[in-house]
Design a protein around this motif. Structure first.
Motif, PDB file in Angstrom:
ATOM      1  N   PRO A  25       7.160  17.595   3.705  1.00  0.00           N
ATOM      2  CA  PRO A  25       5.822  16.873   3.943  1.00  0.00           C
ATOM      3  C   PRO A  25       5.189  16.342   2.569  1.00  0.00           C
ATOM      4  O   PRO A  25       5.914  16.212   1.408  1.00  0.00           O
ATOM      5  N   GLY A  26       4.640  15.317   3.121  1.00  0.00           N
ATOM      6  CA  GLY A  26       3.714  14.639   2.392  1.00  0.00           C
ATOM      7  C   GLY A  26       4.138  13.484   1.724  1.00  0.00           C
ATOM      8  O   GLY A  26       4.671  12.731   0.521  1.00  0.00           O
ATOM      9  N   THR A  27       5.671  13.005   2.353  1.00  0.00           N
ATOM     10  CA  THR A  27       6.019  11.740   1.968  1.00  0.00           C
ATOM     11  C   THR A  27       6.375  10.275   3.272  1.00  0.00           C
ATOM     12  O   THR A  27       7.066   9.570   2.746  1.00  0.00           O
ATOM     13  N   GLY A  28       4.800  10.795   3.983  1.00  0.00           N
ATOM     14  CA  GLY A  28       4.160   9.536   4.155  1.00  0.00           C
ATOM     15  C   GLY A  28       4.413   9.988   5.834  1.00  0.00           C
ATOM     16  O   GLY A  28       4.399   8.364   6.213  1.00  0.00           O
ATOM     17  N   LYS A  29       5.371   9.983   6.130  1.00  0.00           N
ATOM     18  CA  LYS A  29       5.122  10.256   8.010  1.00  0.00           C
ATOM     19  C   LYS A  29       4.287   9.828   9.087  1.00  0.00           C
ATOM     20  O   LYS A  29       3.958   8.772   9.535  1.00  0.00           O
ATOM     21  N   THR A  30       2.792  10.392   8.772  1.00  0.00           N
ATOM     22  CA  THR A  30       2.069  10.186   9.286  1.00  0.00           C
ATOM     23  C   THR A  30       0.993   9.122   8.792  1.00  0.00           C
ATOM     24  O   THR A  30       0.951   7.617   9.345  1.00  0.00           O
ATOM     25  N   THR A  31       1.119   8.503   7.634  1.00  0.00           N
ATOM     26  CA  THR A  31       0.868   7.076   7.623  1.00  0.00           C
ATOM     27  C   THR A  31       1.427   6.420   7.787  1.00  0.00           C
ATOM     28  O   THR A  31       1.282   5.428   8.147  1.00  0.00           O
TER      29      THR A  31
ATOM     30  N   ILE B  58       1.894   6.668  -6.945  1.00  0.00           N
ATOM     31  CA  ILE B  58       1.629   6.542  -5.858  1.00  0.00           C
ATOM     32  C   ILE B  58      -0.752   7.200  -6.084  1.00  0.00           C
ATOM     33  O   ILE B  58      -1.103   6.731  -6.200  1.00  0.00           O
TER      34      ILE B  58
ATOM     35  N   TYR C 256       9.919  11.618  -3.390  1.00  0.00           N
ATOM     36  CA  TYR C 256       9.786  10.310  -3.691  1.00  0.00           C
ATOM     37  C   TYR C 256       9.962  11.061  -5.050  1.00  0.00           C
ATOM     38  O   TYR C 256      10.660  11.946  -5.843  1.00  0.00           O
TER      39      TYR C 256
ATOM     40  N   ALA D  98       3.287  13.176  -2.453  1.00  0.00           N
ATOM     41  CA  ALA D  98       2.255  12.377  -2.442  1.00  0.00           C
ATOM     42  C   ALA D  98       1.183  13.530  -2.326  1.00  0.00           C
ATOM     43  O   ALA D  98       0.319  12.463  -2.273  1.00  0.00           O
ATOM     44  N   ARG D  99       0.927  13.766  -0.906  1.00  0.00           N
ATOM     45  CA  ARG D  99      -0.289  15.585  -0.811  1.00  0.00           C
ATOM     46  C   ARG D  99      -0.063  16.205  -2.322  1.00  0.00           C
ATOM     47  O   ARG D  99      -1.203  16.378  -2.087  1.00  0.00           O
TER      48      ARG D  99
ATOM     49  N   ARG E  51      -2.408  13.342  -4.297  1.00  0.00           N
ATOM     50  CA  ARG E  51      -3.572  13.718  -3.677  1.00  0.00           C
ATOM     51  C   ARG E  51      -4.322  15.024  -3.765  1.00  0.00           C
ATOM     52  O   ARG E  51      -5.633  14.772  -4.525  1.00  0.00           O
TER      53      ARG E  51
ATOM     54  N   MET F  23      -4.031   5.875  -5.671  1.00  0.00           N
ATOM     55  CA  MET F  23      -5.218   6.102  -5.488  1.00  0.00           C
ATOM     56  C   MET F  23      -6.366   6.474  -6.080  1.00  0.00           C
ATOM     57  O   MET F  23      -7.293   6.081  -5.784  1.00  0.00           O
TER      58      MET F  23
ATOM     59  N   GLU G  32       0.682  -0.996  -0.339  1.00  0.00           N
ATOM     60  CA  GLU G  32       0.258  -0.098   0.036  1.00  0.00           C
ATOM     61  C   GLU G  32       0.956   0.896  -0.117  1.00  0.00           C
ATOM     62  O   GLU G  32       0.159   1.892  -0.467  1.00  0.00           O
ATOM     63  N   LEU G  33       1.826   1.142   0.297  1.00  0.00           N
ATOM     64  CA  LEU G  33       2.886   2.072   0.063  1.00  0.00           C
ATOM     65  C   LEU G  33       3.703   2.084  -0.556  1.00  0.00           C
ATOM     66  O   LEU G  33       4.962   0.839  -1.043  1.00  0.00           O
ATOM     67  N   ILE G  34       4.440   2.935  -1.882  1.00  0.00           N
ATOM     68  CA  ILE G  34       4.936   3.271  -2.950  1.00  0.00           C
ATOM     69  C   ILE G  34       6.566   3.287  -2.108  1.00  0.00           C
ATOM     70  O   ILE G  34       5.830   4.339  -1.479  1.00  0.00           O
TER      71      ILE G  34
END
Ligand code: ATP
Length: 304
Positions: free
Chosen positions: A79-85, A215, A207, A251-252, A255, A219, A35-37
């Motif tokens: 930002p948007g590199t998947g840290k929260t995910t 990604i 990325y 990635a943000r 999206r 999505m 699920e994570l590229i």
């Protein structure tokens, strides 16, 4: 003569590898991989942490004590590199391994922890800590907690409370500090107490364009949309152009671009003259992307 029956699966002789499968962690890691590229270095660090905990468990079972491991971490990257995910997945993995009771994630920033007036910070920080107990406390842009230019900054009070809890309740709470790498480095340099309590530092790289394209596909697939052949090419071009513009957020940004493409797709369908087939409902076309300002389209910033 009947065919020989296949050998029954042999029980795994390696107890750590067996525990990886039995605890469901192997499944979670495989899911993370699907699920994570990209993010190869991040995925391998997560695997290492899981291995460490499983080996610790086996050692404890055989009477070798190591003490409770320190699992506080820092996730650095743009930002948007998947840290929260990834932090959410990490919480789930730690719960599965029996290190966290609940495995939930509470994401906060400075304003959730630090008050404006004297006496406000301690109750605010404690309230958040209470919510996060049994799970992961994710502090985004953690360096804003520390403001060296302001001698009486209440952030310091929040840091003191966090430090205490990170030490005394580390079997019930994992704190993840997240933000830009260089700022986080100076935050840890100015807070040696904090630095010594954070054992795992994981860096999230930006990325590559091909990963962002993958990604986007992932999505879209999850939302039951697809690009047609031409849109696929236009989106590759979009990514290159968008990366060169300000406020690009990995990635943000992908999206957000897809959300805007869906709006344009919908308004195209609204003005269509003919009946709308399933194919039209599912397919994002080149025109839905080309209206972006990145290609010299609409005037507003939100149109990127
Ligand atoms: N490798 C990836 N594969 C697929 N989707 C991803 C990947 N990385 C991030 N995303 C998606 O991109 C979006 C942003 O990711 P996320 O919020 O985890 O980033 P972040 O590093 O925490 O960013 P920020 O610091 O800006 O909040 C989410 O929707 C997430 O699911």
């Amino acid at each position: 003569m009947p065919d020989a029956l296949p050998d029954p699966p042999r029980p795994c002789a390696n107890p750590v590898a067996a525990a990886l499968v039995e605890s469901g962690i192997a499944g979670l890691l495989a899911q993370l991989d699907r699920e994570l590229i990209g993010l190869a270095p991040v995925k391998s660090r997560i695997r290492d942490v899981a291995a460490l905990l499983l080996v610790d468990k086996l050692r404890a079972e055989r009477g070798y004590s190591t003490g409770a491991p320190s699992l506080h971490m820092s996730f650095t990257g743009n930002p948007g590199t998947g840290k929260t995910t990834v932090a959410m997945r990490m919480a789930e993995i730690l719960q599965r391994l029996g290190y966290l009771r609940r495995g939930h994630l509470v994401a906060v920033t400075r304003d959730d922890l630090v008050g404006q007036y004297i006496g406000h910070t301690a109750p605010k920080t404690k309230e958040i800590l209470k919510k996060a107990m049994g799970g992961v406390l994710f502090i985004d842009e953690a360096y804003y907690l520390y403001r060296p230019e302001n001698e009486r900054d209440y952030g310091q009070e929040a840091i003191e409370i966090l430090l205490q809890v990170m030490e005394n309740q580390r079997d019930d709470l994992v704190v993840i500090f997240a933000g830009y790498k260089n700022r986080m480095d100076s935050f840890f340099n100015s807070n040696p107490g904090m630095s010594s309590r954070v054992a795992h530092h994981i860096d999230f790289p930006d990325y590559q364009p091909a990963e962002l394209q993958q990604i986007a596909r992932l999505m879209l697939g999850a939302m039951q949309y697809r690009f047609d052949e031409q849109a696929e090419k236009v989106f590759a071009d979009y990514i290159t152009r968008r990366m060169a513009l300000p406020h690009f957020a990995n990635a943000r940004s992908v999206r957000n671009a897809l959300d805007r493409a869906r709006l344009r797709h919908a308004s195209r369908l609204l003005s269509a003259q003919d009946a709308i087939g399933d194919d039209a409902l599912l397919t994002i076309e080149a025109g839905d992307l080309l209206a972006s300002r990145v290609f010299g389209g609409g005037p507003e910033r939100s149109n990127l």
